[in-house]
Structure formats: C-alpha cells, structure tokens
Design an enzyme around this catalytic site. Structure first.
Site, mmCIF file in Angstrom:
data_model
loop_
_atom_site.group_PDB
_atom_site.id
_atom_site.type_symbol
_atom_site.label_atom_id
_atom_site.label_comp_id
_atom_site.label_asym_id
_atom_site.label_seq_id
_atom_site.Cartn_x
_atom_site.Cartn_y
_atom_site.Cartn_z
ATOM 1 N N MET A 336 -10.098 3.788 -7.781
ATOM 2 C CA MET A 336 -10.775 3.975 -6.500
ATOM 3 C C MET A 336 -12.246 4.347 -6.690
ATOM 4 O O MET A 336 -13.127 3.803 -6.016
ATOM 5 C CB MET A 336 -10.059 5.040 -5.662
ATOM 6 C CG MET A 336 -8.656 4.656 -5.251
ATOM 7 S SD MET A 336 -8.565 3.068 -4.418
ATOM 8 C CE MET A 336 -9.314 3.456 -2.847
ATOM 9 N N ASP A 355 -16.589 11.540 -14.774
ATOM 10 C CA ASP A 355 -15.131 11.570 -14.981
ATOM 11 C C ASP A 355 -14.840 12.547 -16.110
ATOM 12 O O ASP A 355 -15.655 12.724 -17.016
ATOM 13 C CB ASP A 355 -14.619 10.172 -15.368
ATOM 14 C CG ASP A 355 -13.105 10.057 -15.227
ATOM 15 O OD1 ASP A 355 -12.661 9.425 -14.250
ATOM 16 O OD2 ASP A 355 -12.384 10.607 -16.080
ATOM 17 N N VAL A 413 -7.392 12.511 -9.682
ATOM 18 C CA VAL A 413 -5.932 12.418 -9.495
ATOM 19 C C VAL A 413 -5.472 13.120 -8.216
ATOM 20 O O VAL A 413 -6.082 14.088 -7.767
ATOM 21 C CB VAL A 413 -5.178 13.052 -10.687
ATOM 22 C CG1 VAL A 413 -5.187 12.124 -11.865
ATOM 23 C CG2 VAL A 413 -5.743 14.402 -11.030
ATOM 24 N N LYS A 419 -8.211 19.038 -7.322
ATOM 25 C CA LYS A 419 -9.252 18.732 -6.329
ATOM 26 C C LYS A 419 -9.927 20.026 -5.855
ATOM 27 O O LYS A 419 -11.158 20.120 -5.771
ATOM 28 C CB LYS A 419 -8.660 17.954 -5.145
ATOM 29 C CG LYS A 419 -8.228 16.527 -5.536
ATOM 30 C CD LYS A 419 -7.740 15.741 -4.337
ATOM 31 C CE LYS A 419 -7.002 14.461 -4.685
ATOM 32 N NZ LYS A 419 -7.791 13.270 -4.871
ATOM 33 N N SER A 441 -5.119 10.272 -0.512
ATOM 34 C CA SER A 441 -4.316 9.452 0.407
ATOM 35 C C SER A 441 -3.231 10.263 1.096
ATOM 36 O O SER A 441 -2.630 9.785 2.040
ATOM 37 C CB SER A 441 -3.715 8.243 -0.311
ATOM 38 O OG SER A 441 -3.391 8.552 -1.627
ATOM 39 N N ASN A 465 -7.202 0.254 -1.271
ATOM 40 C CA ASN A 465 -7.271 -0.457 -2.537
ATOM 41 C C ASN A 465 -6.867 -1.924 -2.351
ATOM 42 O O ASN A 465 -5.817 -2.169 -1.756
ATOM 43 C CB ASN A 465 -6.294 0.254 -3.499
ATOM 44 C CG ASN A 465 -6.337 -0.311 -4.904
ATOM 45 O OD1 ASN A 465 -7.256 -1.032 -5.265
ATOM 46 N ND2 ASN A 465 -5.322 0.009 -5.693
ATOM 47 N N GLU A 474 -10.314 5.316 6.545
ATOM 48 C CA GLU A 474 -9.918 6.390 7.458
ATOM 49 C C GLU A 474 -10.873 7.555 7.231
ATOM 50 O O GLU A 474 -11.014 8.019 6.093
ATOM 51 C CB GLU A 474 -8.482 6.850 7.164
ATOM 52 C CG GLU A 474 -7.422 5.881 7.626
ATOM 53 C CD GLU A 474 -6.008 6.338 7.263
ATOM 54 O OE1 GLU A 474 -5.065 5.932 7.952
ATOM 55 O OE2 GLU A 474 -5.841 7.081 6.284
ATOM 56 N N ASN A 512 -0.849 5.278 6.105
ATOM 57 C CA ASN A 512 0.267 5.506 5.186
ATOM 58 C C ASN A 512 1.483 6.061 5.916
ATOM 59 O O ASN A 512 2.616 5.827 5.523
ATOM 60 C CB ASN A 512 -0.149 6.425 4.042
ATOM 61 C CG ASN A 512 -1.016 5.675 3.039
ATOM 62 O OD1 ASN A 512 -1.020 4.451 3.027
ATOM 63 N ND2 ASN A 512 -1.765 6.396 2.239
ATOM 64 N N TYR A 667 -5.805 -3.872 9.741
ATOM 65 C CA TYR A 667 -6.736 -3.857 8.608
ATOM 66 C C TYR A 667 -6.186 -3.102 7.396
ATOM 67 O O TYR A 667 -6.558 -3.380 6.273
ATOM 68 C CB TYR A 667 -8.064 -3.206 9.031
ATOM 69 C CG TYR A 667 -8.995 -4.118 9.804
ATOM 70 C CD1 TYR A 667 -8.622 -5.422 10.122
ATOM 71 C CD2 TYR A 667 -10.257 -3.692 10.200
ATOM 72 C CE1 TYR A 667 -9.479 -6.253 10.823
ATOM 73 C CE2 TYR A 667 -11.118 -4.516 10.897
ATOM 74 C CZ TYR A 667 -10.729 -5.793 11.205
ATOM 75 O OH TYR A 667 -11.579 -6.623 11.894
#
Ligand code: NAI
Length: 721
Positions: A336, A355, A413, A419, A441, A465, A474, A512, A667
């Site tokens: 992503m 990263d 992740v 996060k 997500s 993705n 979103e 989702n 979409y």
C-alpha cells in the site's frame, strides 16, 4: 481583409457567431455558467438560430466551430435533461433523436465548408456535432480526446453518430469507437481519417480557415458529402466476419449484462447497407429502445453518483478551506505504501518514504518509480518521467525525516500497537498545520487517536488495493477529527484523481463491512453443501466481478480470517464465524499467494480451478444439503445480507447519504454498475419484494431480518432515489 464583426444573437446565448474574415464565420461555444460546454436544448435551439442566419449569408464560404474554453471543446449532451425524459414514450425519444440529428445534419448540407476546430474533450453529442462537419482539425494535446461514451450510460449515439462515423472512419473503427466507448487522441483520430489535421493550439483556427480556403478552391468536399450519404462499401462476407469477431469480443467483455454494445453492433451492421437517412432513422428507433431501460437508468444513476461525489467537499455546512497538500510522508513501504507513493508522484507531490525493514526501501524505490512512470502506450516505464519523479522522491531509514511534510500517512502492518507507537513518536513533532492519517483497513480511528494531543488533525485515509486502479478512498472521521482535517483529506484524495467518501468510524468502515457479508455468506453456503463453483457462478451471474470464494483467495485467507474476527466481535448477532476459513489457514491454503485457497492456482496464477482436495478439508464441517438451491436463490443469499447491512449503515449514520453507499460499493467492491448500486437495486426491486425475499431466508438469522428502515420503506412506499 479581416473585417471582424459579430452577429445579432443575444450576448449571453451560446453558441455565438462572429466573422473573423469577411467570408468565414466562427461559431463559438462558451457557456458562461458552466465549466464545460454541454448541449442542452437551449444550446441546440441557439445553434439552430445561428445556422438559420448562415443560410441567409451566401457571401460566407466557410464555418469554423470552436470552443471558447481552452482544453475543452464540448463534453456532450445535457444529461440532466435526459434524466427528466427517462419515462417519455419511445416515439418521443425517437423524435428527440431525429430533431438533434436533423439539426447537426445541416452542417453537412449548408452551402459552405464546415470545420470543427477541436481543442480538448469532444465527447458524446459534441463528437456527433463534430462528425457532421466536413472536416475536423484537432490539437495535439493530451486533453484533446474524441469519443462516444454513450455506451457507458447504456445507450449509443442517437444524433446520427453511428451512421456518420461508419461512413467516415469505416465500419470496423466505428464499431470499436461506439461499442467500446473509449476515447482516442488526435493522432489516432488522424490515422483513422477522423481528423484532417493535427496542430498546436495557437494554430488551430488558422489551420481550419486554411482548410476552408483549399476546399473552396478544389470543391472536393461536395464529392465527399455525396459519398458519405451512401451505404458503407463492404461485402456480405466482410460484414459477417466483422459481426462474428466483434460479437464474441463484446460477449466476453459484458458477460451479457450490458445490452447497449450488442444493440450498437447489430444496428451498425444492419445500417451499413442503407443510405444515411435510413441508417439515421434506424439509429433513432434503436435508441428509443435503450433509453429508459433498467440498465440505462442504473448507469445514469452511477453517472450522477460520481458527479455528486466530484462536488462533495466532505463536510456539510461548515465553511472550511482545505489545507493544500504538496508533500506527503509515507511510513511503511509495503504494497500500500508504495502504491500511495506512486500515485502522489504522478500528481507531482513530493514524497518521503520510510520503512523499518532493512532492504525494503531500496526495492521499494525501484517499484515506486516504475509504477509512477508507467506509460500505457510504451507498456513500461517512461525513463524521462522516472528521472523527474526520482527528484521528487526521498527514501529514508530515519523516521524523523517524515516531519515537515504536509501529510504524514501511516501504512505499516495492521497492528494497533505498532501504529500507535509510531503516532506517539511523531505526533507532537509535526508542524501545527500538518495532518496525520492512517491507511488502516479495520482498526478504529478513534481508538488510535487515544492519547494524542491533537486528535482533531488525525483521520483515516483508506486507499484500496491496487492503489493505481482503484478509484475509491474512504476518509474516516474519528470522534475528534476536525472538519478541516476531513476537508483536507477529501481535497487531497481528489487531487490524486480518486473519489473519496467520508465515513464515520466503525468496524470495517463502509466497504469492508459490506464485503464481509458477501464473503461470510459464501462460507455458510459451503457448509450447507453447495458446490463452491455454484456459489461463485451465482455471484458472477448477479454481476459481481468475482465470486465470493475467489475474492477470499485474492485477499488472502489469513487477512480474511483476521478481518472476519474483527467483524464477528463487533456484530456477533449477524456475522457467522465459520471454522472453514481457519481450517484453510491451518492447511496452508491462503489463496492465490500460496497457490491454493478455496480454488487451486497450480495451472493459472490468477484464475482458480476447482480442487477436489478442498472437499476433503471441508468434509468435517459440511452438512448434508437438504434442498438444492437455485442459482437465483444462491445469488440472493449473497446479496441480501449486504443490503440489510447497508440499511444499518444508514441507520447508524456511518455515511451522510445513501448515494455514498452506492458509489462506495460500486467503486470499492465492483458491485455491478448496471444495477446502479445496492440501494438503487433495492429501489428497482421494490421494498415489498425485498421483504418477501428476506422472509424466505428468515430462519438463517439476524442478517436476513428486515431492518426498521427496510420495513418503513415498504410501508411508506418511499424509495432511496
Ligand atoms: P505490507 O506488509 O505489504 O507492508 C507493510 C510495511 O510496513 C512493510 O514493508 C514493513 O516492513 C513496514 N513496517 C512494519 N512496521 C513498521 C514500522 N514500525 N515502521 C516502519 N515500517 C514498518 O502491508 P500492506 O498490505 O501495504 O498494508 C499496510 C496497511 O494498509 C495496513 O494497515 C493494511 O491493513 C492497510 N491496507 C491494506 C490493503 C491491502 O490490500 N494490502 C488495502 C487497504 C489497506
């Protein structure tokens, strides 16, 4: 010799006539109230008046048609007027087509040379107007695109476009243009004989006038006018061959769900052997059949959904200006993060990417530049653009280098602990006007914002993705997210060419959450003994791009397992938690990436095949099938839980408008556009019928229980649209 003068038309009307040279008229489309020129009935009336005036001027030898809006010729017919006529009788639709065509046809019968000077988009009705001229000259600009996108609305051109195009560019090219609905650039138009000349914008008008002068001298255009009224020169065998190949291609592309391309093909094959008048008559009759059909209505709805989304700022009533985002920092250079980086580079934003994994960055830079500079004509990276993008991309192992960007977006992740640690390290060091976002997500935004000093400038920006091709984003508003942060995220997503939908925080957000019900139901059907192939076939028959089991295999059974748990914990009353997904995980069948999931990918990496081994794994869980379900019943089993959940999303005000659900599901999941969206589909079915269908499956539990909103809709006769 130039005696510029203007005509007597009212100054506010469009188009306007003027005379840059004594014997050359200029017809300029420039609607002051609109960003793009559209052919409304008022504009067509005014065009008629201008042509009347020209007919009275034997001194005028040529007409140039242009737009007063640089980079935009005519965007098409006025769809709002179309939408009002959806219920009109067929005879009235055919008459509307005839009126438009007879008006445009005058461009090919006036006693003067007519040239369309095209800079920018020339689409739909605009393309038909241009095609009735003797010549078209086009600018060699990327924005100059010619096309008949009517097919995307379930229609085909109805103002003589199919008949005239067949005679100008040949039947095969015309069928491709009309039934494919894709646009072509100026060079392609020139090579198929649609554009006589391709020039730079500053020379456009002069080139059109030169063409008029040369045609006046040679008089060739008169011969050509005669030829274009005749049938298309093709033998029966050629027609049959073209028909067979085009029809096979259309069937493969539309899977039988879209009638307009087939209707266009049949019309154009048949009308090829007629003269232009008869061909245009057939076209008008055929258009009347398509106009107002269920697919046409659904596709017009999708057009308006997208149009509304373009105008939506993401905040209602609040007068907030979004902050400009010119630089973006991305934490996490995985699938992503890389996609988001490339999309930002393509819009010339500065990108800093970091990263934690050693080695991940080096590989990421190459992939990002490759994707950003990908050129579809070259079918590979464009090295000049790659060099340019390299100057905008900064990869760094030092997380602190991300401070200073207008937007810091996390794509590491899916672990709330990881996060939150990143946010805790960065948040207090960000400039006051920067915003912080997560691409999560599933993890609630409000939960991640806990402990932040400025949760008002934190939100979710959830890309899909693959980022390059998926139009939806979103924007998730946490409990403390400010209007300005939302407006900034929305404006940023739009600047990347995406369609953002603002959703309130909640498990699975919008897309989702709905998708999970499609997936979970498929597993329930498996447990009931339904053949996996029948389940996926039913999903596709309804129009979904992939059957639900194939979606599991694409997403990965490990990810699906995790997402399923999150949803089960949030909605235990209606999300079934089946042991099957866990069993496949234990068997190492994670989907495409491991070569097998519900299907086997041993022979084809992307297209799964039935795998008898699956049945062995499933056998301890499968119940004897009591009664064989029809394909229609299986389809409804897959769709209805999404519908009941969609109405819950409305009840919980997760979205601000039903139209966001429909755009999001089309979409984000690929819900069939020809059904107009899941709520539009429910409208079409009628709520009494929906309740009857739900009643049939009621023993399955809460996911098939009509929500208060559905019951109210059935009672009141109200519709979403
Ligand atoms: P990925 O596994 O491809 O990439 C994650 C990257 O983050 C890895 O390169 C890893 O080294 C790096 N990373 C891990 N911890 C880090 C840290 N502390 N600091 C810096 N980098 C760190 O994952 P993917 O698929 O790109 O997903 C990223 C996020 O996007 C997740 O939150 C996921 O839920 C979300 N997402 C994923 C989608 C998908 O289809 N893969 C779709 C939409 C959202």
């Amino acid at each position: 010799m130039s005696t510029a003068s203007t005509s007597s038309t009212p100054p506010s009307a469009t188009p306007q006539l003027s005379f840059p040279e004594a014997d050359v008229a200029l017809l300029t489309f420039d609607d002051p109230k609109k960003g793009a020129n559209v052919l409304s009935s008022g504009v067509l009336d005014q065009l008629g008046c201008c042509l009347d005036e020209l007919e009275k001027r034997p001194d005028v030898k040529g007409l140039v048609i242009r737009s007063g809006k640089p980079g935009s010729f005519i965007a098409g017919a006025d769809l709002r007027e179309f939408a009002v006529s959806l219920d009109a009788p067929k005879s009235e639709i055919a008459r509307m087509c005839q009126r438009g065509r007879r008006l445009f046809e005058r461009l090919s019968t006036l006693p003067l040379v007519t040239v369309a000077a095209i800079d920018g988009v020339c689409l739909g009705g605009g393309a038909e107007l241009a095609i009735w001229c003797d010549h078209r000259v086009m600018t060699d600009e990327p924005k100059t695109q010619f096309g008949f996108p009517e097919i995307k609305l379930g229609l085909y051109p109805g103002w003589g476009g199919t008949a005239r195009a067949s005679r100008i560019v040949g039947l095969s090219n015309a069928i491709e243009l009309v039934a494919g609905g894709e646009t072509i650039g100026a060079k392609a138009a020139q090579s198929m004989g649609l554009a006589t000349d391709v020039i730079e914008p500053a020379q456009l008008q002069a080139a059109a006038i030169r063409l008029i002068r040369s045609e006046q001298q040679s008089g060739k255009y008169r011969e050509e006018r005669g030829r274009l009224r005749q049938p298309v020169a093709m033998t029966e065998t050629e027609l049959a061959f073209l028909g067979a190949t085009a029809s096979a291609y259309i069937q493969q592309q539309t899977k039988g769900h879209y009638p307009a391309p087939v209707a266009a093909l049949e019309l154009m094959l048949e009308a090829a052997s007629l003269d232009i008048d008869a061909a245009c008559e057939r076209e008008a009759e055929g258009m009347a059949e398509l106009f107002g059909s269920p697919v046409n209505r659904a596709l017009i709805n999708v057009f308006f959904l997208s149009d509304r989304n373009k105008k939506d700022t993401g905040v209602v009533g609040a007068d907030v200006a979004p902050r400009p985002i010119k630089s973006v920092a991305i934490i996490g250079a995985g699938i992503m993060g890389r996609g988001i980086a490339a999309t930002n580079l393509r819009r010339d934003n500065k990108v800093t990417i970091t990263d934690a994994a050693p080695g991940a960055l080096k590989a990421a830079v190459e992939l990002i530049l490759g994707e950003a500079s990908y050129d579809k004509h070259l079918k590979g990276p464009d090295s000049r653009r790659a060099v340019h993008f390299a100057s905008l991309l900064h990869s760094t192992a030092t997380e602190a280098d991300t401070i200073g960007s207008d937007l810091v977006l996390e794509a590491v992740v899916e672990d709330p602990g990881v996060k939150k640690t990143i946010f805790a390290r960065l948040e207090h060091r960000l400039p006051a006007d920067a915003i912080l976002a997560s691409n999560t997500s599933t993890i609630p935004i409000t939960q991640m914002a806990q402990g932040m000093s400025h949760p008002e400038r934190f939100c979710g920006i959830h890309f899909f993705n693959p980022v390059r091709t998926m139009p939806l984003v979103e924007v998730i508003r946490g409990a403390a997210t400010s209007d300005q942060t939302v407006a900034t995220a929305v404006a940023h997503a739009k600047s990347l060419g995406k369609s953002p939908i603002v959703v309130k925080d909640g498990p699975g957000f919008l897309v989702n959450r709905l998708l999970l019900f499609y997936l979970a139901e498929a597993v329930e059907l498996l447990v009931e003994g339904v053949d996996p192939r029948d389940i996926d076939r039913a999903g596709k028959q309804f129009g979904m791009p992939l059957g639900p089991l194939a979606v599991y295999d694409l997403v990965g059974l490990d990810t699906a397992f995790h997402a399923g748990r999150v949803m089960y914990e949030a909605f235990p009353d209606r999300v079934p938690l089946s042991p099957i997904v866990g069993a496949l995980n234990r068997a190492g069948r994670l989907g495409q990436k491991t070569g097998a999931g519900f299907f086997s990918y041993a022979k084809n990496k992307e297209r799964g095949e039935f795998d008898p081994k699956l049945l062995q794994i499933l056998s301890p869980y499968i119940r004897e099938q009591k009664q064989k379900l029809s394909a229609g019943d299986i389809g409804m089993r897959l769709v209805l839980p999404m519908l009941t959940e969609a109405t819950r999303l409305l009840e919980e005000q997760i979205v601000r408008d039903p139209r966001d659900i429909d755009l999001g599901i089309i979409y984000g999941i690929g819900f069939p556009a020809f059904r107009g969206g899941i709520l539009f589909w429910a409208d079409t079915m009628g709520f009494e019928n929906i309740l009857k269908l739900l009643e049939k499956f009621r023993p399955l539990g809460k996911r098939m229980e009509p929500t208060p909103l559905l019951v109210e809709m059935a009672k009141s006769g109200r519709r979403f649209y």
